[in-house]
Design a protein around this motif. Structure first.
Motif, short mmCIF file in Angstrom:
data_model
loop_
_atom_site.label_atom_id
_atom_site.label_comp_id
_atom_site.label_asym_id
_atom_site.label_seq_id
_atom_site.Cartn_x
_atom_site.Cartn_y
_atom_site.Cartn_z
N ASN A 147 36.31 43.97 36.89
CA ASN A 147 35.29 42.93 37.09
C ASN A 147 34.16 43.04 36.08
O ASN A 147 33.70 42.02 35.54
N ASP A 148 33.70 44.26 35.81
CA ASP A 148 32.59 44.46 34.87
C ASP A 148 32.99 44.11 33.44
O ASP A 148 32.23 43.46 32.72
N VAL A 149 34.16 44.54 33.01
CA VAL A 149 34.61 44.23 31.65
C VAL A 149 34.82 42.73 31.49
O VAL A 149 34.50 42.16 30.45
N ALA A 150 35.31 42.07 32.53
CA ALA A 150 35.52 40.61 32.47
C ALA A 150 34.23 39.87 32.12
O ALA A 150 34.25 38.86 31.41
N LYS A 151 33.09 40.39 32.59
CA LYS A 151 31.79 39.74 32.33
C LYS A 151 31.44 39.66 30.85
O LYS A 151 30.65 38.83 30.43
N LYS A 152 32.05 40.53 30.04
CA LYS A 152 31.75 40.57 28.60
C LYS A 152 32.52 39.52 27.80
O LYS A 152 32.29 39.39 26.60
N TYR A 153 33.44 38.80 28.45
CA TYR A 153 34.34 37.92 27.69
C TYR A 153 34.38 36.48 28.21
O TYR A 153 35.44 35.91 28.36
N PRO A 154 33.21 35.85 28.46
CA PRO A 154 33.27 34.45 28.92
C PRO A 154 33.88 33.55 27.85
O PRO A 154 33.45 33.57 26.69
N LEU A 155 34.91 32.83 28.22
CA LEU A 155 35.65 31.91 27.34
C LEU A 155 36.27 32.60 26.12
O LEU A 155 36.64 31.95 25.16
N LYS A 156 36.41 33.92 26.19
CA LYS A 156 37.10 34.68 25.15
C LYS A 156 38.42 35.22 25.70
O LYS A 156 39.40 35.35 24.98
N ALA A 157 38.41 35.60 27.00
CA ALA A 157 39.61 36.08 27.68
C ALA A 157 39.46 35.71 29.15
O ALA A 157 38.35 35.65 29.68
N LEU A 158 40.60 35.44 29.79
CA LEU A 158 40.61 35.12 31.21
C LEU A 158 41.21 36.30 31.96
O LEU A 158 42.31 36.76 31.62
N PHE A 159 40.49 36.81 32.94
CA PHE A 159 40.93 37.96 33.74
C PHE A 159 41.46 37.44 35.07
O PHE A 159 40.76 36.72 35.78
N VAL A 160 42.70 37.82 35.39
CA VAL A 160 43.33 37.36 36.63
C VAL A 160 43.97 38.54 37.34
O VAL A 160 44.25 39.58 36.74
N LYS A 161 44.21 38.37 38.65
CA LYS A 161 44.80 39.42 39.47
C LYS A 161 46.00 38.85 40.22
O LYS A 161 45.98 37.70 40.62
N VAL A 162 47.02 39.70 40.40
CA VAL A 162 48.19 39.35 41.20
C VAL A 162 48.41 40.48 42.20
O VAL A 162 48.65 41.63 41.80
N ASN A 163 48.30 40.16 43.47
CA ASN A 163 48.49 41.13 44.55
C ASN A 163 50.00 41.28 44.79
O ASN A 163 50.63 40.40 45.37
N THR A 164 50.56 42.40 44.34
CA THR A 164 52.01 42.58 44.42
C THR A 164 52.48 42.89 45.85
O THR A 164 53.67 42.78 46.13
#
Length: 143
Positions: free
Chosen positions: A79-96
């Motif tokens: 979550n914290d690293v995702a904050k550094k990349y707005p519109l540069k990378a999309l962070f998503v999760k898949v609950n296996t």
């Protein structure tokens, strides 16, 4: 001006926006919510392929499960690293655990497993929890 396709993290509509180094404001043309939202998005079978194929920015997928200790440990880092990349990378999760077919489809043998997709193609895969520096390096390699 060059444009990039961004999938809205709220309604999953595709938005073509001008490519810039940084953005002060960018809203979805459909739902009007901010495209700058960096909170990781939960994906499932109904929207996974749509997001991966239609994103011009790298998509960082965290395959995880709620019972997994290393997954719980890495969630705030993700979550914290995702904050550094707005519109540069999309962070998503898949609950296996909730979506065992997704884990099987992508050959997930251990969790957490991070998979980086770019232009709809898997570019890199890492199993195990990452610290903030290693996760940032993984993202930076895909930009």
């Amino acid at each position: 001006m060059e444009k990039i396709n961004i999938v809205c993290p709220h309604c999953f509509k595709i938005n073509a926006i001008p490519k810039k180094d940084s953005y002060a404001k960018a809203n979805c043309g459909s739902c009007k919510n901010s495209l700058l939202d960096t909170n990781p998005v939960e994906l499932d079978e109904s929207n996974f392929d749509h997001v991966i194929v239609n994103s011009d920015i790298p998509v960082i997928v965290d395959f995880w499960a709620p019972w997994c200790g290393p997954c719980k440990m890495m969630a705030p880092i993700f979550n914290d690293v995702a904050k550094k990349y707005p519109l540069k990378a999309l962070f998503v999760k898949v609950n296996t655990e909730a979506l065992p077919n997704m884990g099987a489809r992508f050959g997930i043998r251990s969790i957490p497993t991070l998979v980086v997709y770019k232009n709809g193609v898997e570019k890199q895969r890492v199993s195990g929890a990452l610290d903030p520096l290693r996760l940032s390096n993984l993202v930076n390699e895909s930009l």
